[in-house]
Structures are given as C-alpha cells and as structure tokens.
Design an enzyme around this catalytic site. Sequence first.
Site, mmCIF file in Angstrom:
data_model
loop_
_atom_site.group_PDB
_atom_site.id
_atom_site.type_symbol
_atom_site.label_atom_id
_atom_site.label_comp_id
_atom_site.label_asym_id
_atom_site.label_seq_id
_atom_site.Cartn_x
_atom_site.Cartn_y
_atom_site.Cartn_z
ATOM 1 N N ARG A 1 -0.346 -0.590 8.282
ATOM 2 C CA ARG A 1 -1.222 -1.500 7.224
ATOM 3 C C ARG A 1 -0.880 -3.030 7.667
ATOM 4 O O ARG A 1 -1.628 -4.006 7.355
ATOM 5 C CB ARG A 1 -0.783 -1.045 5.841
ATOM 6 C CG ARG A 1 -1.688 -1.800 4.761
ATOM 7 C CD ARG A 1 -1.404 -1.239 3.384
ATOM 8 N NE ARG A 1 -2.340 -1.771 2.499
ATOM 9 C CZ ARG A 1 -1.737 -2.658 1.475
ATOM 10 N NH1 ARG A 1 -0.633 -3.032 1.468
ATOM 11 N NH2 ARG A 1 -2.689 -3.133 0.560
ATOM 12 N N HIS B 1 -3.272 -5.866 8.266
ATOM 13 C CA HIS B 1 -3.448 -7.227 7.354
ATOM 14 C C HIS B 1 -2.986 -8.565 8.133
ATOM 15 O O HIS B 1 -3.071 -9.664 7.682
ATOM 16 C CB HIS B 1 -2.453 -6.946 6.214
ATOM 17 C CG HIS B 1 -3.223 -6.083 5.046
ATOM 18 N ND1 HIS B 1 -2.991 -6.327 3.748
ATOM 19 C CD2 HIS B 1 -3.964 -5.068 5.345
ATOM 20 C CE1 HIS B 1 -3.547 -5.179 3.235
ATOM 21 N NE2 HIS B 1 -4.241 -4.491 3.998
ATOM 22 N N ASP C 1 -1.348 -12.933 14.506
ATOM 23 C CA ASP C 1 -0.274 -13.978 14.691
ATOM 24 C C ASP C 1 1.067 -13.834 14.002
ATOM 25 O O ASP C 1 1.915 -14.719 13.665
ATOM 26 C CB ASP C 1 -0.729 -15.330 14.463
ATOM 27 C CG ASP C 1 -1.126 -15.517 13.215
ATOM 28 O OD1 ASP C 1 -1.095 -14.517 12.342
ATOM 29 O OD2 ASP C 1 -1.829 -16.560 12.797
ATOM 30 N N ASN D 1 -1.808 -7.804 -1.010
ATOM 31 C CA ASN D 1 -0.459 -7.608 -0.551
ATOM 32 C C ASN D 1 0.301 -7.605 -1.473
ATOM 33 O O ASN D 1 1.500 -6.767 -1.268
ATOM 34 C CB ASN D 1 -0.060 -8.572 0.356
ATOM 35 C CG ASN D 1 -0.822 -8.741 1.757
ATOM 36 O OD1 ASN D 1 -1.082 -7.632 2.217
ATOM 37 N ND2 ASN D 1 -1.211 -10.007 2.351
ATOM 38 N N HIS E 1 -6.641 5.383 6.515
ATOM 39 C CA HIS E 1 -6.371 6.138 5.152
ATOM 40 C C HIS E 1 -6.472 7.683 5.488
ATOM 41 O O HIS E 1 -6.246 8.259 4.196
ATOM 42 C CB HIS E 1 -7.489 5.722 4.120
ATOM 43 C CG HIS E 1 -7.435 4.306 3.709
ATOM 44 N ND1 HIS E 1 -8.164 3.732 3.022
ATOM 45 C CD2 HIS E 1 -6.169 3.415 4.163
ATOM 46 C CE1 HIS E 1 -7.672 2.464 2.561
ATOM 47 N NE2 HIS E 1 -6.797 2.087 3.567
#
Length: 350
Positions: free
Chosen positions: A67, A71, A79, A99, A199
């Site tokens: 995850r 994200h 990056d 988050n 998921h």
Amino acid sequence: MGVSRSISCSAMGALILGCLLLQASNSNAQLRPDFYFRTCPGVFLIVGKVIVEELGSDPRIAASLLRLHFHDCFVNGCDASVLLDNSTSFRSEKDAAPNANSARGFDVVDRMKAEIEEVCPGTVSCADVLAIAAQISVLLSGGPWWPVSLGRRDGSQAFFDLSNTALPSPFATLAELKTVFRDAGLNRTSDLVALSGAHTFGRAQCIVITPRLYNFNGTNKPDPSINPTFLTQLRKLCPENGNPTVLANFDLATPNRFDSHYYTNLRQGKGVIQSDQELFSTPGADTIPLVELYSKNTFEFFKAFAKSMVRMGKLKPLTGTQGEVRLNCRVVNSRTRGVETEDDGVVSSI
C-alpha cells in the site's frame, strides 16, 4: 507459490536470489531491473529478510508495504514523498486523509534503509526500497513476481493537498475511480481492476465501511449491492457508532494470502468497501468481464497485476541527476548532509 510466516531465511534467500538473477536478465530501460547489480547486489536479500522477520509478528505488514508503494506512486510519481515527515517546508502526506491513522510500515522501511546503508551507503533510494518491498511482499504472500525497474531517485518535498485528491477513495464510484487512475497515468481498464486486486489481502477500518452498512448515499439504508448474509457479518463487526478503528479483513477466507478470492468475493456481493464492489456492481461496467475472468483464472489475474505494477512503478520517476538518494527516508538530505549521485547508483559525499 505460497510462503508460510515461518519461512526460513535460507529458503527466503534462495527465493529472492532467483528473482535477482531474473532481474539481471531484463535490462534495457532508463529504469533498469539490474540497476544495483554491481553497486548493491544484496538489496533484495536485505529487504526480503526484514519482511520475513516482520511477518512473524505482524501478518499485515506485507499488505501495508504494498500500500505504501501505491500511495507513493499515485501522488506525483514514485519518489518516496509518502515517507517524508513534516518539515518547515511542507506538510507530510502522512497527515492526508487517505494516510492518517491508516498508512503503516514506516518503521519497517526505516529498518530496511538502515540495514542497506550499512552495506551500500548512499546508493539505494527510498523510492526503490518501496518498489522492492512491494514486490517481495506480494511474492512471499503467494502472489506473482515481476521485474522491478530500479534507478529512481527520491524527491525533496511532500504533497499533502495532492494526496487528498490523487488517491482512490474507499467511497468512490466507478467513474471516480477511473478518473483517479487516468490522472495518475494508468488509463487501461485492466490497470484499475488488477491493481484493485491488491485488496485480496490486508485490512480496512470500520470508519470506511460503516457508511455503506447503515446510510448508503444518505438513504438511511445499506448499500443494496451487499450480500445480505455478509451485511449481517459486517454490521456485527462494525456496529453503528462503534469503534471506527476496528479492522475487517478484505478477504475472510484467506486474509493474508495474495490470491484471486477478492474477485470471487465481488461476484458474491462481498466487497468490503464501496470502491471495490463498484467494479462488479455498476450496471454495464466494462470492469465486470475482468472481475469474472480474474475470479476464474488466477494466472490471468497474476499476469495482469504484474504488468500493471510495472506500469505503476514507472509513473513520473526522478532519474539521473534529478532528486537525491535520501540517507534517511523521513527527511531530505539538506537536513542531514548533501550527496551527489552518479548514474550507475554510486554515491560520493560532498
């Protein structure tokens, strides 16, 4: 292939070494699978060792590390911006709604980075650590292998505002999901359906589940796409006005294994969050045939997932002299010490 939580480090080493040899045979792009073959050949073994050790006490960590890579890449490219703590220059992405109080595994990434720095100082970027950790996490959980393109550099800022809009919402409609994926640079229907298959393992908090159990779209009724028996199960786990941080398995059958049960669940109306169920329950959607295919054919799911992970890993990378190789994944080097990096991944301090 499946790997138990009790896997020995020697067995894991053989597994990762095999993957490393495969990496070396796929080198023909700016981001190269063999980028660290000379400068830090043990990076896969280090990352894999840490994950195996963590899995012994935290079966969620594989899904959590995958995850983090998602994200990271969906917000201004891969990056490592998701790893940055708050500073006087920017607000951390960790504070953004997708988050906050849910993204986890940062301490595990810190441990990976620290062990890598001991062996290959100033060489492996935090963005590449996330990409490698994602691949090994899936592999150790029974999922597919893919050639991880490496050579990313780390950014010097975080994107709090963008994180609130660029990441898929658990409450998103299919149209909204398609927009988010398209804006990120993943415009194939197979990207959306295959990557959503992540998921197949992991957990979701009740806070993102309860709206569709009791007041879906302001109707004061449950989401009609939920299987009635499954609705009863979810309501028992996530009562109205209950603890919003209680965790629900995305897949009740094999919660820690990377397999195709996720798609079978969608066909049965057992998607845990709205954005997942939308892939199958939106009338006439072009995603439905892929859900049906992947539920019946694990090989096709694994093949599509691997292709889409390669595509996602190449979203807007910093390469060459762009960015930096952070010494601490939580802070940019200007707050520690400066570095210059050559194109082959060798770093000299200044």
